[in-house]
Design a protein around this motif. Structure first.
Motif, PDB file in Angstrom:
ATOM      1  N   LYS A 134       0.823  -1.209   0.000  1.00 29.35           N
ATOM      2  CA  LYS A 134       0.000   0.000   0.000  1.00 29.35           C
ATOM      3  C   LYS A 134       0.858   1.261   0.000  1.00 29.35           C
ATOM      4  CE  LYS A 134      -4.107  -2.004   2.193  1.00 29.35           C
ATOM      5  NZ  LYS A 134      -4.996  -1.983   3.389  1.00 29.35           N
ATOM      6  N   LYS A 138       0.892   4.091  -2.923  1.00 29.79           N
ATOM      7  CA  LYS A 138       0.656   5.508  -2.642  1.00 29.79           C
ATOM      8  C   LYS A 138       1.816   6.349  -3.144  1.00 29.79           C
ATOM      9  CE  LYS A 138      -0.299   8.805   1.081  1.00 29.79           C
ATOM     10  NZ  LYS A 138      -0.576   8.995   2.525  1.00 29.79           N
ATOM     11  N   TYR A 183      -6.236   3.726  -0.557  1.00 34.49           N
ATOM     12  CA  TYR A 183      -5.683   2.678  -1.430  1.00 34.49           C
ATOM     13  C   TYR A 183      -6.608   2.381  -2.606  1.00 34.49           C
ATOM     14  CZ  TYR A 183      -4.011  -1.868  -3.005  1.00 34.49           C
ATOM     15  OH  TYR A 183      -3.563  -2.913  -3.777  1.00 34.49           O
TER      16      TYR A 183
END
Length: 223
Positions: A134, A138, A183
């Motif tokens: 994640k 990002k 996410y």
């Protein structure tokens, strides 16, 4: 007598009230905004003499909010209990201790750090792998929309924990409700080859822009 009349003619009274509100809504909303602003100043000035973030000294009023020093749960406050509601409550309670002034960026970063505490995180292989994935996602998306190192397109803030994706034309225009964030949004943007009309903003600039959507639509940095 007025109470009895209202009960006997409830629908008629409601219709009249709605008509009066519609006629004077602009004036009413202006007075309400002014009242709420003065209330916010009063509360923030009690918890911060200079009305600034205790962490980074940010002083722009639109970027500031009350933070629960320990946690909302310990105070018995839900996530929906915020903004004007908490200012009213704090004043009514005589400004109790356990609260401080933080800007939205520092408030978010504090929460992210809290969630990373060892007692809240699982150290299983899948959990660790998921967190790394994640963060990588990002970083990739924010880097793409920043044209390099992730940073706020408005003020240049660069702590990734305080950065977010902003819908330039608004969520409604992109058919995104508020469940499409974090996410989920990063994955969607990557799958669709990083479409236009998105940008990186810090939490301060993003929230301020959102609150001004019915006015200038611009962050205070862009006055």
């Amino acid at each position: 007598h007025q109470s009895k009349y209202r009960q006997a003619n409830l629908e008629q009274v409601r219709k009249s009230t709605r008509k009066t509100y519609a006629k004077y809504s602009h004036s009413y909303n202006k007075q309400r905004r002014e009242f709420n602003l003065e209330l916010k100043k009063e509360v923030l000035s009690h918890y911060s003499k200079n009305i600034s973030c205790v962490n980074c000294n940010e002083s722009e009023l639109e970027f500031l909010a009350i933070d629960h020093i320990i946690s909302r749960k310990s105070a018995g406050h839900s996530r929906s209990f915020g903004s004007t509601a908490i200012y009213r409550w704090l004043k009514k309670q005589g400004f109790p201790s356990g609260y401080q002034v933080l800007c939205h960026n520092c408030n978010m970063i504090k929460e992210v750090i809290r969630r990373r505490s060892p007692e809240l995180l699982s150290n299983s292989y899948d959990a660790v792998r998921g967190r790394k994935h994640k963060l990588k996602m990002k970083t990739e998306v924010l880097s793409r929309y920043s044209g390099g190192k992730p940073k706020c397109n408005c003020c240049g803030f660069s702590n990734i924990d305080g950065l977010s994706i902003d819908h330039i034309r608004g969520r409604k225009r992109e058919s995104h409700d508020y469940t499409i964030g974090g996410y989920v949004l990063y994955s969607l943007l990557k799958r669709t080859n990083f479409p236009k009309y998105y940008q990186v903003l810090c939490i301060n600039c993003n929230l301020a822009k959102d609150k001004r959507s019915n006015q200038s639509g611009k962050c205070p940095h862009q006055k």
